[in-house]
Motif scaffolding. Structure first.
Motif, PDB file in Angstrom:
ATOM      1  N   VAL A  17      -0.602  -6.619 -15.653  1.00 47.93           N
ATOM      2  CA  VAL A  17       0.713  -6.472 -16.278  1.00 47.93           C
ATOM      3  C   VAL A  17       0.873  -7.602 -17.280  1.00 47.93           C
ATOM      4  N   ARG A  18       1.126  -7.252 -18.535  1.00 48.71           N
ATOM      5  CA  ARG A  18       1.181  -8.257 -19.601  1.00 48.71           C
ATOM      6  C   ARG A  18       2.522  -8.979 -19.626  1.00 48.71           C
ATOM      7  N   GLY A  19       2.522 -10.084 -20.331  1.00 52.86           N
ATOM      8  CA  GLY A  19       3.766 -10.753 -20.677  1.00 52.86           C
ATOM      9  C   GLY A  19       4.270 -11.707 -19.614  1.00 52.86           C
ATOM     10  N   LYS A  20       5.423 -12.284 -19.912  1.00 54.21           N
ATOM     11  CA  LYS A  20       6.048 -13.253 -19.007  1.00 54.21           C
ATOM     12  C   LYS A  20       6.349 -12.570 -17.676  1.00 54.21           C
ATOM     13  N   GLY A  21       5.988 -13.245 -16.603  1.00 52.59           N
ATOM     14  CA  GLY A  21       6.161 -12.640 -15.291  1.00 52.59           C
ATOM     15  C   GLY A  21       5.070 -11.642 -14.943  1.00 52.59           C
ATOM     16  N   GLY A  22       4.083 -11.503 -15.836  1.00 49.26           N
ATOM     17  CA  GLY A  22       2.999 -10.563 -15.592  1.00 49.26           C
ATOM     18  C   GLY A  22       1.944 -11.146 -14.665  1.00 49.26           C
ATOM     19  N   GLY A  23       0.868 -10.407 -14.488  1.00 49.05           N
ATOM     20  CA  GLY A  23      -0.207 -10.837 -13.606  1.00 49.05           C
ATOM     21  C   GLY A  23      -1.067  -9.651 -13.231  1.00 49.05           C
ATOM     22  N   MET A  24      -1.682  -9.753 -12.085  1.00 42.89           N
ATOM     23  CA  MET A  24      -2.589  -8.677 -11.653  1.00 42.89           C
ATOM     24  C   MET A  24      -2.330  -8.315 -10.193  1.00 42.89           C
ATOM     25  N   ARG A  25      -2.667  -7.074  -9.884  1.00 46.37           N
ATOM     26  CA  ARG A  25      -2.615  -6.599  -8.503  1.00 46.37           C
ATOM     27  C   ARG A  25      -3.818  -5.683  -8.279  1.00 46.37           C
ATOM     28  N   LEU A  26      -4.111  -5.392  -7.022  1.00 42.57           N
ATOM     29  CA  LEU A  26      -5.191  -4.443  -6.738  1.00 42.57           C
ATOM     30  C   LEU A  26      -4.802  -3.062  -7.252  1.00 42.57           C
ATOM     31  N   ALA A  27      -5.795  -2.355  -7.791  1.00 45.73           N
ATOM     32  CA  ALA A  27      -5.564  -0.992  -8.270  1.00 45.73           C
ATOM     33  C   ALA A  27      -5.921   0.040  -7.211  1.00 45.73           C
ATOM     34  N   ALA A  28      -6.396  -0.429  -6.061  1.00 44.19           N
ATOM     35  CA  ALA A  28      -6.750   0.477  -4.960  1.00 44.19           C
ATOM     36  C   ALA A  28      -6.576  -0.302  -3.663  1.00 44.19           C
ATOM     37  N   SER A  29      -6.535   0.390  -2.565  1.00 41.04           N
ATOM     38  CA  SER A  29      -6.422  -0.309  -1.286  1.00 41.04           C
ATOM     39  C   SER A  29      -7.755  -1.003  -0.988  1.00 41.04           C
ATOM     40  N   PRO A  30      -7.713  -2.140  -0.282  1.00 41.34           N
ATOM     41  CA  PRO A  30      -8.930  -2.919  -0.059  1.00 41.34           C
ATOM     42  C   PRO A  30     -10.075  -2.118   0.559  1.00 41.34           C
ATOM     43  N   GLN A  31      -9.755  -1.187   1.427  1.00 39.84           N
ATOM     44  CA  GLN A  31     -10.846  -0.428   2.058  1.00 39.84           C
ATOM     45  C   GLN A  31     -11.507   0.570   1.112  1.00 39.84           C
ATOM     46  N   HIS A  32     -10.947   0.723  -0.076  1.00 41.21           N
ATOM     47  CA  HIS A  32     -11.569   1.598  -1.078  1.00 41.21           C
ATOM     48  C   HIS A  32     -12.234   0.806  -2.201  1.00 41.21           C
ATOM     49  N   ILE A  33     -12.308  -0.501  -2.042  1.00 41.73           N
ATOM     50  CA  ILE A  33     -12.987  -1.339  -3.038  1.00 41.73           C
ATOM     51  C   ILE A  33     -14.290  -1.820  -2.421  1.00 41.73           C
ATOM     52  N   GLY A  34     -15.361  -1.094  -2.695  1.00 43.93           N
ATOM     53  CA  GLY A  34     -16.663  -1.401  -2.115  1.00 43.93           C
ATOM     54  C   GLY A  34     -17.301  -2.610  -2.778  1.00 43.93           C
ATOM     55  N   VAL A  71      -6.313 -11.905  -4.605  1.00 44.64           N
ATOM     56  CA  VAL A  71      -5.298 -10.904  -4.937  1.00 44.64           C
ATOM     57  C   VAL A  71      -5.011 -10.028  -3.706  1.00 44.64           C
ATOM     58  N   GLY A  72      -6.061  -9.734  -2.960  1.00 42.75           N
ATOM     59  CA  GLY A  72      -5.878  -8.922  -1.751  1.00 42.75           C
ATOM     60  C   GLY A  72      -5.085  -9.645  -0.674  1.00 42.75           C
ATOM     61  N   GLN A  73      -5.169 -10.960  -0.691  1.00 39.77           N
ATOM     62  CA  GLN A  73      -4.403 -11.735   0.301  1.00 39.77           C
ATOM     63  C   GLN A  73      -2.965 -11.967  -0.135  1.00 39.77           C
ATOM     64  N   HIS A  74      -2.643 -11.546  -1.338  1.00 41.34           N
ATOM     65  CA  HIS A  74      -1.269 -11.706  -1.835  1.00 41.34           C
ATOM     66  C   HIS A  74      -0.740 -10.377  -2.365  1.00 41.34           C
ATOM     67  N   GLN A  75      -1.006  -9.332  -1.614  1.00 40.05           N
ATOM     68  CA  GLN A  75      -0.485  -8.030  -2.008  1.00 40.05           C
ATOM     69  C   GLN A  75       1.040  -8.039  -1.887  1.00 40.05           C
ATOM     70  N   GLY A  76       1.676  -7.250  -2.732  1.00 37.82           N
ATOM     71  CA  GLY A  76       3.135  -7.212  -2.731  1.00 37.82           C
ATOM     72  C   GLY A  76       3.738  -8.022  -3.859  1.00 37.82           C
ATOM     73  N   ARG A  77       2.888  -8.762  -4.560  1.00 40.70           N
ATOM     74  CA  ARG A  77       3.363  -9.493  -5.744  1.00 40.70           C
ATOM     75  C   ARG A  77       2.223  -9.555  -6.752  1.00 40.70           C
ATOM     76  N   LEU A  78       2.566  -9.933  -7.968  1.00 38.80           N
ATOM     77  CA  LEU A  78       1.540 -10.114  -8.996  1.00 38.80           C
ATOM     78  C   LEU A  78       0.938 -11.514  -8.875  1.00 38.80           C
ATOM     79  N   CYS A  79      -0.371 -11.602  -9.067  1.00 37.71           N
ATOM     80  CA  CYS A  79      -1.059 -12.895  -9.042  1.00 37.71           C
ATOM     81  C   CYS A  79      -1.469 -13.248 -10.474  1.00 37.71           C
TER      82      CYS A  79
END
Lengths: 157, 157
Positions: free
Chosen positions: B57-74, B17-25
């Protein structure tokens, strides 16, 4: 990483035998002391004997004893002798189908964390587990490996 | 201690997911990328979202994204949020029938080793996993050399 209950049982078994030096211990009495199965302990005893931490004596009146003094039985070395596959990430041990493998830093980081774990254990020996009371100080930074030898067959009663 | 493949998968999912930021995975594409089951990934996605590392994000066209910037995900925090029972020795988490519990130093030593493991992970974040190439320096304080494993067999399709 999959540090299992087998390592836990191995250290407890060594603790029991270490607390009863001067006589042979049986799998049955260790099983009773910790309320764990004789089948598990039989397998662990075999591995610990193969690794050179235990000596076993066959037959009626047989059993097991430590093959070295407690201060020469390093806890890190014991864990390494019990865990067949001490890794968490698939690509540490197997060929991987992961499409990101070529740029993956995960294995390196997990390896580093595992090294930290094992280096901590390496500071302690069975003698530390047998110490009568806290506070606990490690035996030292260096534990010499033992020469491995083949065990005798196991007495289980 | 039972650091499972679930933690492994969780970190890989976050990497993807971090390598595909800018869209939902989607779970499906992560499953294909790593050749692991969608059922496992669904469970992990739910846990990571609960822990605040992913937004879904639910539903058609939904998916997941990071909820924080990578440097804040320990990475240590991610593992703590995935592992329900991060312990090896029975008596760390349950009442024990062990007859030697009153004088046992094992839990303290294993706890110390676990702390060493987690403290190492705590020095890294998802940003370190996303770094394009070695050499890798942790986000946090001290730099330790890492032994990188080079996968022998990379999938390219």
């Amino acid at each position: 990483m999959r540090l299992t209950t087998m390592s836990d049982y191995a250290m407890r078994l060594l603790m029991f035998v270490g607390q009863h030096q001067g006589r042979l211990c049986t799998i049955s009495e260790v099983a009773r002391a910790y309320d764990i199965s004789e089948a598990h302990l039989t397998k662990i005893t075999h591995q610990l004997a193969l690794a050179g931490w235990l000596e076993t004596v066959r037959g009626k009146g047989g059993g097991m004893r430590l093959a070295a003094s407690p201060q020469h039985i390093g806890l890190g070395a014991v864990v390494r002798s019990i865990e067949p596959d001490f890794s968490i990430v698939e690509c540490l041990t197997h060929d991987t189908s992961c499409q990101l493998a070529s740029s993956c830093h995960l294995t390196g980081i997990i390896n580093g964390a595992l090294q930290s774990f094992m280096q901590y254990l390496d500071r302690y020996t069975l003698a530390d587990l047998l110490a009568p009371s806290a506070p606990l100080a490690p035996t030292g930074d260096t534990v010499q490996p033992l020469n491995f030898h083949k065990p005798a067959n196991l007495a289980t009663s």
